[in-house]
Scaffold this motif. Structure first.
Motif, mmCIF file in Angstrom:
data_model
loop_
_atom_site.group_PDB
_atom_site.id
_atom_site.type_symbol
_atom_site.label_atom_id
_atom_site.label_comp_id
_atom_site.label_asym_id
_atom_site.label_seq_id
_atom_site.Cartn_x
_atom_site.Cartn_y
_atom_site.Cartn_z
ATOM 1 N N TYR A 34 0.873 -1.247 0.092
ATOM 2 C CA TYR A 34 -0.095 0.062 0.070
ATOM 3 C C TYR A 34 0.905 1.264 0.069
ATOM 4 O O TYR A 34 1.003 1.985 1.053
ATOM 5 C CB TYR A 34 -0.859 0.211 1.240
ATOM 6 N N GLY A 35 1.590 1.570 -1.005
ATOM 7 C CA GLY A 35 2.661 2.519 -1.262
ATOM 8 C C GLY A 35 2.108 3.846 -1.768
ATOM 9 O O GLY A 35 2.822 4.783 -2.109
ATOM 10 N N GLN A 36 0.748 3.970 -2.352
ATOM 11 C CA GLN A 36 0.325 5.015 -3.147
ATOM 12 C C GLN A 36 -0.489 5.927 -2.033
ATOM 13 O O GLN A 36 -1.574 5.371 -1.598
ATOM 14 C CB GLN A 36 -0.486 4.546 -4.429
ATOM 15 N N ARG A 37 0.026 6.985 -1.742
ATOM 16 C CA ARG A 37 -0.761 7.921 -0.960
ATOM 17 C C ARG A 37 -1.615 8.735 -1.903
ATOM 18 O O ARG A 37 -1.228 9.640 -2.652
ATOM 19 C CB ARG A 37 0.122 8.686 -0.118
ATOM 20 N N ILE A 38 -2.919 8.554 -1.515
ATOM 21 C CA ILE A 38 -3.736 9.653 -2.366
ATOM 22 C C ILE A 38 -4.265 10.456 -1.570
ATOM 23 O O ILE A 38 -5.002 10.193 -0.598
ATOM 24 C CB ILE A 38 -5.159 8.527 -2.745
ATOM 25 N N THR A 39 -4.422 11.673 -1.948
ATOM 26 C CA THR A 39 -4.778 12.941 -1.392
ATOM 27 C C THR A 39 -6.059 13.574 -2.092
ATOM 28 O O THR A 39 -5.915 13.776 -3.209
ATOM 29 C CB THR A 39 -3.750 13.911 -1.167
ATOM 30 N N ILE A 40 -7.052 13.661 -1.322
ATOM 31 C CA ILE A 40 -8.420 14.212 -1.761
ATOM 32 C C ILE A 40 -8.516 15.385 -0.998
ATOM 33 O O ILE A 40 -8.708 15.590 -0.078
ATOM 34 C CB ILE A 40 -9.476 13.371 -1.843
ATOM 35 N N VAL A 41 -8.636 16.710 -1.727
ATOM 36 C CA VAL A 41 -8.851 17.951 -1.217
ATOM 37 C C VAL A 41 -10.290 18.480 -1.774
ATOM 38 O O VAL A 41 -10.503 18.707 -2.803
ATOM 39 C CB VAL A 41 -7.822 18.933 -1.473
ATOM 40 N N SER A 122 -4.803 13.793 -6.148
ATOM 41 C CA SER A 122 -3.311 13.635 -6.226
ATOM 42 C C SER A 122 -2.907 12.181 -5.793
ATOM 43 O O SER A 122 -3.177 11.655 -4.838
ATOM 44 C CB SER A 122 -2.469 14.576 -5.845
ATOM 45 N N MET A 123 -1.671 11.699 -6.444
ATOM 46 C CA MET A 123 -0.972 10.711 -5.726
ATOM 47 C C MET A 123 0.476 10.876 -5.758
ATOM 48 O O MET A 123 0.995 11.587 -6.623
ATOM 49 C CB MET A 123 -1.339 9.448 -6.779
ATOM 50 N N ASN A 124 0.888 10.411 -4.581
ATOM 51 C CA ASN A 124 2.303 10.403 -4.115
ATOM 52 C C ASN A 124 2.740 9.056 -3.868
ATOM 53 O O ASN A 124 2.021 8.467 -2.869
ATOM 54 C CB ASN A 124 2.906 11.474 -3.131
ATOM 55 N N LEU A 125 3.997 8.665 -4.339
ATOM 56 C CA LEU A 125 4.608 7.304 -3.671
ATOM 57 C C LEU A 125 5.084 7.515 -2.516
ATOM 58 O O LEU A 125 5.843 8.551 -2.228
ATOM 59 C CB LEU A 125 5.484 6.873 -4.754
ATOM 60 N N ASP A 126 4.731 6.786 -1.413
ATOM 61 C CA ASP A 126 5.095 6.791 -0.246
ATOM 62 C C ASP A 126 5.160 5.448 0.596
ATOM 63 O O ASP A 126 4.366 5.232 1.458
ATOM 64 C CB ASP A 126 4.061 7.665 0.389
ATOM 65 N N ALA A 127 5.959 4.724 0.064
ATOM 66 C CA ALA A 127 6.068 3.116 0.383
ATOM 67 C C ALA A 127 6.351 3.078 1.826
ATOM 68 O O ALA A 127 5.705 1.913 2.534
ATOM 69 C CB ALA A 127 6.994 2.340 -0.492
#
Length: 272
Positions: A34-41, A122-127
């Motif tokens: 679960y390394g994809q950090r999804i941010t919803i603003v 948006s998505m940021n990789l954050d393993a």
């Protein structure tokens, strides 16, 4: 998945925000895969427009949306909900999604059901879950504020009048008597009363205990201010703050219910 949701205040970029997060994830993070950090603003101004400029209605609309999003992500096994950070004009939700999840296409499909809400994602990789563990996670003082809120809300549910001032006891610990005495000299001028200052032979770490009391209310802002004051002062002399306790003060309806319950129980026992 284990859950322990907590809410606490924070100053971020000179703005007061509220952090609402599942602190239970901290025990096992990072979660492999679960390394994809999804941010919803979400833009709160649009919600205010839809809610006739009512902050309460706008917040309620967002919470309903939040519940639906969490449910959909959870039911499909797409992502883990880490929490949100809210300010006056926006709500930021954070999910950690599966590495192989086609997040952009699926997010567009899910959010298409909410056309009245203005948002971007948006998505940021954050393993290694650095954002959750380092940016969102509470500091030791914020952890104390989380406990303050839990205790205050528990007392309120029992009918306590949090606005009623009463003697509240506080405990602090120190590695030696010199530091404890330095703390005593600091708190004396701030309205605290020393109940006990002693060496506790049962403690391996910081065995010197300072037991204080002060008259104050138990509303969360007041308790947070008091515990911050003691937390900071203790840290300055090399000690630690270890929490507070007090007696229950019931409002009249709660007192009446408790009294009637005692009478009822006595009557029942009399007929046994």
């Amino acid at each position: 998945m284990e859950e322990d949701w907590n809410l606490f205040e924070r100053i971020r970029d000179r703005e007061q925000v509220l952090v609402f997060m599942n602190t239970a994830l901290k025990q096992k993070a990072p979660f492999i895969g679960y390394g994809q950090r999804i941010t919803i603003v979400f833009n709160m101004y649009s919600l205010w427009d839809l809610s006739d400029s009512s902050t309460q209605k706008a917040q309620q609309a967002f919470y309903e949306l939040e519940d639906k999003l969490i449910s959909r992500m959870k039911d499909q096994g797409y992502a883990l909900y880490a929490g949100r950070i809210s300010s006056n004009n926006k709500m930021e939700m954070y999910f950690y999604a599966k590495d192989d999840w086609d997040w952009e296409r699926e997010m567009k499909r899910i959010l298409a059901d909410f056309p009245n809400f203005r948002y971007y994602f948006s998505m940021n990789l954050d393993a290694d879950w650095s954002f959750y563990l380092e940016e969102m996670a509470p500091s030791p003082l914020e952890e104390q504020w989380m406990r303050n809120a839990k205790i205050a809300y528990a007392l309120k549910r029992r009918g306590d009048n949090l606005e009623k001032a009463r003697e509240v006891q506080h405990w602090l610990h120190f590695p030696d008597s010199t530091r404890m005495d330095a703390m005593k000299s600091k708190v004396g001028a701030l309205g605290y009363r020393v109940i006990v200052s002693e060496f506790d032979t049962t403690r391996q770490v910081e065995p010197y205990v300072l037991h204080l009391s002060k008259l104050h209310t138990l509303d969360v802002p007041t308790v947070n201010a008091i515990t911050k004051e003691l937390f900071v002062l203790a840290a300055e002399v090399g000690g630690t703050y270890d929490g507070w306790g007090t007696r229950l003060i019931l409002r009249f309806p709660a007192k009446l219910r408790a009294h009637l319950k005692r009478i009822f129980l006595k009557m029942i026992s009399a007929f046994k």
